[in-house]
Design a protein around this motif. Structure first.
Motif, PDB file in Angstrom:
ATOM      1  N   THR A 153       0.849  -1.193   0.000  1.00 34.06           N
ATOM      2  CA  THR A 153       0.000   0.000   0.000  1.00 34.06           C
ATOM      3  C   THR A 153       0.880   1.236   0.000  1.00 34.06           C
ATOM      4  OG1 THR A 153      -1.818  -1.092   1.157  1.00 34.06           O
ATOM      5  CG2 THR A 153      -1.736   1.313   1.273  1.00 34.06           C
ATOM      6  N   LEU A 154       0.697   2.061  -1.015  1.00 37.67           N
ATOM      7  CA  LEU A 154       1.455   3.308  -1.149  1.00 37.67           C
ATOM      8  C   LEU A 154       0.596   4.472  -0.695  1.00 37.67           C
ATOM      9  CD1 LEU A 154       3.917   4.952  -2.243  1.00 37.67           C
ATOM     10  CD2 LEU A 154       2.654   5.128  -4.402  1.00 37.67           C
ATOM     11  N   GLY A 155       1.084   5.221   0.279  1.00 40.61           N
ATOM     12  CA  GLY A 155       0.419   6.443   0.712  1.00 40.61           C
ATOM     13  C   GLY A 155       1.050   7.645   0.040  1.00 40.61           C
ATOM     14  N   ILE A 156       0.219   8.488  -0.533  1.00 39.55           N
ATOM     15  CA  ILE A 156       0.688   9.683  -1.240  1.00 39.55           C
ATOM     16  C   ILE A 156       0.177  10.915  -0.505  1.00 39.55           C
ATOM     17  CG2 ILE A 156       0.560  11.015  -3.387  1.00 39.55           C
ATOM     18  CD1 ILE A 156       0.262   8.385  -4.893  1.00 39.55           C
ATOM     19  N   VAL A 157       1.094  11.785  -0.113  1.00 39.99           N
ATOM     20  CA  VAL A 157       0.725  13.050   0.527  1.00 39.99           C
ATOM     21  C   VAL A 157       0.778  14.136  -0.534  1.00 39.99           C
ATOM     22  CG1 VAL A 157       1.215  14.668   2.386  1.00 39.99           C
ATOM     23  CG2 VAL A 157       1.733  12.240   2.688  1.00 39.99           C
ATOM     24  N   GLY A 158      -0.382  14.609  -0.954  1.00 38.67           N
ATOM     25  CA  GLY A 158      -0.472  15.593  -2.029  1.00 38.67           C
ATOM     26  C   GLY A 158      -0.859  14.921  -3.323  1.00 38.67           C
ATOM     27  N   ALA A 167       0.771   7.827  -8.614  1.00 41.74           N
ATOM     28  CA  ALA A 167      -0.262   6.823  -8.358  1.00 41.74           C
ATOM     29  C   ALA A 167      -0.434   5.900  -9.562  1.00 41.74           C
ATOM     30  CB  ALA A 167      -1.582   7.515  -8.016  1.00 41.74           C
ATOM     31  N   LYS A 168      -0.474   6.464 -10.754  1.00 39.50           N
ATOM     32  CA  LYS A 168      -0.630   5.640 -11.963  1.00 39.50           C
ATOM     33  C   LYS A 168       0.533   4.669 -12.121  1.00 39.50           C
ATOM     34  CE  LYS A 168      -1.934   7.546 -15.793  1.00 39.50           C
ATOM     35  NZ  LYS A 168      -2.018   8.502 -16.925  1.00 39.50           N
ATOM     36  N   ARG A 169       1.734   5.145 -11.872  1.00 41.04           N
ATOM     37  CA  ARG A 169       2.904   4.267 -11.994  1.00 41.04           C
ATOM     38  C   ARG A 169       2.868   3.165 -10.933  1.00 41.04           C
ATOM     39  NH1 ARG A 169       3.702   8.863 -14.302  1.00 41.04           N
ATOM     40  NH2 ARG A 169       5.378   9.275 -15.808  1.00 41.04           N
ATOM     41  N   ALA A 170       2.501   3.550  -9.710  1.00 42.32           N
ATOM     42  CA  ALA A 170       2.459   2.575  -8.622  1.00 42.32           C
ATOM     43  C   ALA A 170       1.423   1.490  -8.904  1.00 42.32           C
ATOM     44  CB  ALA A 170       2.148   3.285  -7.308  1.00 42.32           C
ATOM     45  N   GLN A 171       0.290   1.895  -9.448  1.00 42.78           N
ATOM     46  CA  GLN A 171      -0.735   0.911  -9.786  1.00 42.78           C
ATOM     47  C   GLN A 171      -0.237  -0.056 -10.858  1.00 42.78           C
ATOM     48  OE1 GLN A 171      -3.704   3.903 -10.545  1.00 42.78           O
ATOM     49  NE2 GLN A 171      -4.759   3.535  -8.603  1.00 42.78           N
ATOM     50  N   GLY A 172       0.638   0.437 -11.736  1.00 48.03           N
ATOM     51  CA  GLY A 172       1.247  -0.443 -12.725  1.00 48.03           C
ATOM     52  C   GLY A 172       2.142  -1.500 -12.106  1.00 48.03           C
ATOM     53  N   GLY A 174       1.295  -2.918  -9.331  1.00 49.88           N
ATOM     54  CA  GLY A 174       0.409  -3.714  -8.479  1.00 49.88           C
ATOM     55  C   GLY A 174       0.285  -3.201  -7.073  1.00 49.88           C
ATOM     56  N   MET A 175       0.551  -1.916  -6.841  1.00 47.94           N
ATOM     57  CA  MET A 175       0.405  -1.340  -5.512  1.00 47.94           C
ATOM     58  C   MET A 175      -1.010  -0.801  -5.313  1.00 47.94           C
ATOM     59  SD  MET A 175       4.017   0.762  -5.080  1.00 47.94           S
ATOM     60  CE  MET A 175       4.121   0.584  -3.293  1.00 47.94           C
ATOM     61  N   ARG A 176      -1.482  -0.878  -4.072  1.00 43.51           N
ATOM     62  CA  ARG A 176      -2.732  -0.231  -3.692  1.00 43.51           C
ATOM     63  C   ARG A 176      -2.395   1.198  -3.321  1.00 43.51           C
ATOM     64  NH1 ARG A 176      -5.151   0.147   1.773  1.00 43.51           N
ATOM     65  NH2 ARG A 176      -7.279   0.962   1.493  1.00 43.51           N
ATOM     66  N   VAL A 177      -3.171   2.165  -3.801  1.00 43.90           N
ATOM     67  CA  VAL A 177      -2.855   3.579  -3.587  1.00 43.90           C
ATOM     68  C   VAL A 177      -3.890   4.227  -2.674  1.00 43.90           C
ATOM     69  CG1 VAL A 177      -2.562   5.845  -4.672  1.00 43.90           C
ATOM     70  CG2 VAL A 177      -1.666   3.781  -5.796  1.00 43.90           C
ATOM     71  N   ILE A 178      -3.389   4.890  -1.640  1.00 49.75           N
ATOM     72  CA  ILE A 178      -4.212   5.742  -0.785  1.00 49.75           C
ATOM     73  C   ILE A 178      -3.573   7.125  -0.775  1.00 49.75           C
ATOM     74  CG2 ILE A 178      -5.029   3.806   0.600  1.00 49.75           C
ATOM     75  CD1 ILE A 178      -3.031   4.512   2.760  1.00 49.75           C
ATOM     76  N   TYR A 179      -4.354   8.149  -0.446  1.00 50.14           N
ATOM     77  CA  TYR A 179      -3.779   9.500  -0.486  1.00 50.14           C
ATOM     78  C   TYR A 179      -4.485  10.418   0.487  1.00 50.14           C
ATOM     79  CZ  TYR A 179      -7.782  11.462  -3.083  1.00 50.14           C
ATOM     80  OH  TYR A 179      -9.035  11.909  -3.449  1.00 50.14           O
ATOM     81  N   THR A 180      -3.792  11.515   0.821  1.00 46.94           N
ATOM     82  CA  THR A 180      -4.405  12.580   1.590  1.00 46.94           C
ATOM     83  C   THR A 180      -4.048  13.918   0.954  1.00 46.94           C
ATOM     84  OG1 THR A 180      -4.715  13.516   3.816  1.00 46.94           O
ATOM     85  CG2 THR A 180      -2.473  12.862   3.232  1.00 46.94           C
ATOM     86  N   GLU A 187     -13.628  12.146  -8.415  1.00 46.92           N
ATOM     87  CA  GLU A 187     -13.574  10.691  -8.564  1.00 46.92           C
ATOM     88  C   GLU A 187     -12.894  10.284  -9.868  1.00 46.92           C
ATOM     89  OE1 GLU A 187     -16.581   6.812  -8.440  1.00 46.92           O
ATOM     90  OE2 GLU A 187     -17.324   8.814  -7.917  1.00 46.92           O
ATOM     91  N   SER A 188     -13.082  11.091 -10.904  1.00 45.20           N
ATOM     92  CA  SER A 188     -12.478  10.777 -12.202  1.00 45.20           C
ATOM     93  C   SER A 188     -10.957  10.856 -12.161  1.00 45.20           C
ATOM     94  CB  SER A 188     -13.010  11.736 -13.277  1.00 45.20           C
ATOM     95  OG  SER A 188     -12.698  13.087 -12.930  1.00 45.20           O
ATOM     96  N   LEU A 189     -10.402  11.611 -11.195  1.00 41.68           N
ATOM     97  CA  LEU A 189      -8.947  11.734 -11.058  1.00 41.68           C
ATOM     98  C   LEU A 189      -8.369  10.711 -10.089  1.00 41.68           C
ATOM     99  CD1 LEU A 189      -8.590  15.625 -10.860  1.00 41.68           C
ATOM    100  CD2 LEU A 189      -8.198  14.162 -12.848  1.00 41.68           C
ATOM    101  N   GLU A 190      -9.206  10.124  -9.252  1.00 41.02           N
ATOM    102  CA  GLU A 190      -8.715   9.190  -8.238  1.00 41.02           C
ATOM    103  C   GLU A 190      -8.239   7.876  -8.845  1.00 41.02           C
ATOM    104  OE1 GLU A 190     -10.854  10.135  -4.025  1.00 41.02           O
ATOM    105  OE2 GLU A 190     -12.013   8.983  -5.504  1.00 41.02           O
ATOM    106  N   ASN A 191      -8.890   7.433  -9.896  1.00 44.58           N
ATOM    107  CA  ASN A 191      -8.502   6.187 -10.565  1.00 44.58           C
ATOM    108  C   ASN A 191      -8.369   5.024  -9.576  1.00 44.58           C
ATOM    109  OD1 ASN A 191      -7.824   4.668 -12.876  1.00 44.58           O
ATOM    110  ND2 ASN A 191      -5.633   4.933 -12.505  1.00 44.58           N
ATOM    111  N   GLY A 192      -9.301   4.944  -8.657  1.00 45.28           N
ATOM    112  CA  GLY A 192      -9.309   3.848  -7.704  1.00 45.28           C
ATOM    113  C   GLY A 192      -8.561   4.104  -6.414  1.00 45.28           C
ATOM    114  N   ALA A 193      -7.868   5.237  -6.302  1.00 43.39           N
ATOM    115  CA  ALA A 193      -7.160   5.559  -5.058  1.00 43.39           C
ATOM    116  C   ALA A 193      -8.163   5.896  -3.954  1.00 43.39           C
ATOM    117  CB  ALA A 193      -6.214   6.733  -5.277  1.00 43.39           C
TER     118      ALA A 193
END
Length: 320
Positions: A153-158, A167-172, A174-180, A187-193
């Motif tokens: 699980t990758l947490g992204i601040v910002g 986030a897009k690269r991390a998903q490539g 196979g990482m799960r992406v969360i962010y704050t 929602e269209s920009l989250e791409n599942g994050a």
């Protein structure tokens, strides 16, 4: 010198050759051979009445410099996304437009952030040192083990341009992406994050954490924040060194709380804390996230596009 041939732009930092050629052709620019300091910028502007300046960190203009600029100056262009090296409010108060280059660095900085993630997780600096010293021994099944990126699980601040690109690269991978962030992205920009409303709420879920916010003020990551990360987490910073309490980071790395870190930025750049170079579980680079030919050219071209717009009486493309 005729009005048509007069210098309309001072380039106060060393820029790539392609940027210099365009600046000279389009603006009869004076292009410095080495980065100018702020005082030299003011002196040049007073002598030559230039309406535009392209600056860098060394020539970062503070309130006293901006106050001293002649009234001919209309725009101060930054060829970087960051502009924390100058007093933007002082420039605005004088009616001077300030611009940056927010899009030019996005892809390369995101690439580099993933390099830091991979290198920190897979002990890249240690492996390279082994090879440079001649290798000389085999490693058993339990030795020199890294931690897998896939599935983490990758947490992204910002979650701005760079955060979303990471986030897009991390998903490539196979990482799960969360962010704050200050607010939730569309929602269209989250791409599942998955969004967390606060950093404190997100940190306990981050097996890898990466920062993508502006610097300044109190460090975002201090002892308490590092303590909220799960044991064995990996920390990455290619944003700003001022976001991190380096004493707290060093403690987290040497105590075993963090598995490793990947760092491209530091609180005291060019004279960094030597303790980090003395420990194995840090991958270190010298603030190079945007350092590709294509990106550095685009950074300069974006600054010139902004200069052209303002001097032609149009709205700046990337006003700060």
């Amino acid at each position: 010198m005729s009005r048509e041939n007069r210098t309309r732009l001072l380039i106060a930092r060393k820029v790539p050759a392609a940027v210099a050629r365009r600046a000279e052709a389009q603006f009869h620019a004076f292009v410095t051979e080495s980065d100018m300091d702020a005082g030299s910028v003011v002196d040049f502007c007073e002598k030559h009445d230039v309406p535009a300046i392209l600056i860098g960190k060394k020539s970062g203009l503070q309130v006293e410099h901006i106050t001293a600029l002649p009234s001919t100056v209309k725009i101060i262009a930054n060829a970087s996304a960051g502009f924390d090296h100058m007093d933007v409010a002082a420039a605005r108060n004088r009616g001077i437009v300030v611009t940056n280059a927010p899009d030019a660095l996005t892809e390369c900085t995101a690439d580099f952030s993933m390099l830091l993630v991979l290198a920190a997780c897979r002990r890249a600096s240690e492996y390279e040192r082994i090879m440079r010293s001649g290798w000389g021994k085999s490693f058993g099944m339990t030795e020199m083990l890294g931690t897998r990126v896939n599935g983490k699980t990758l947490g992204i601040v910002g979650f701005g341009r760079i955060g979303r690109a990471v986030a897009k690269r991390a998903q490539g991978f196979g990482m799960r992406v969360i962010y704050t962030d200050v607010t939730r992205a569309a929602e269209s920009l989250e791409n599942g994050a998955t969004y967390y409303a606060s950093l404190a709420d997100m940190l306990p879920h981050c097996q890898v954490l990466t920062l993508h916010v502006p610097g300044g003020g109190v460090p975002l990551m201090a002892k308490n924040e590092f303590g909220l990360l799960p044991k064995g987490a990996v920390f990455v910073n290619a944003a700003r060194g001022g976001l991190v309490d380096e004493d707290a980071l060093y403690e987290a790395l040497t105590s075993g709380h963090l598995f490793s870190a990947g760092l491209d930025v530091y609180r005291n750049e060019r004279n960094t804390d030597k303790r980090f170079a003395a420990i194995d579980n840090v991958f270190l680079t010298p603030h190079m996230a945007s350092a590709t030919v294509e990106t550095r050219d685009q950074m300069g071209f974006t600054a010139l596009d902004n200069v052209a717009a303002v001097l032609d009486g149009r709205t700046a493309l990337n006003p700060v």
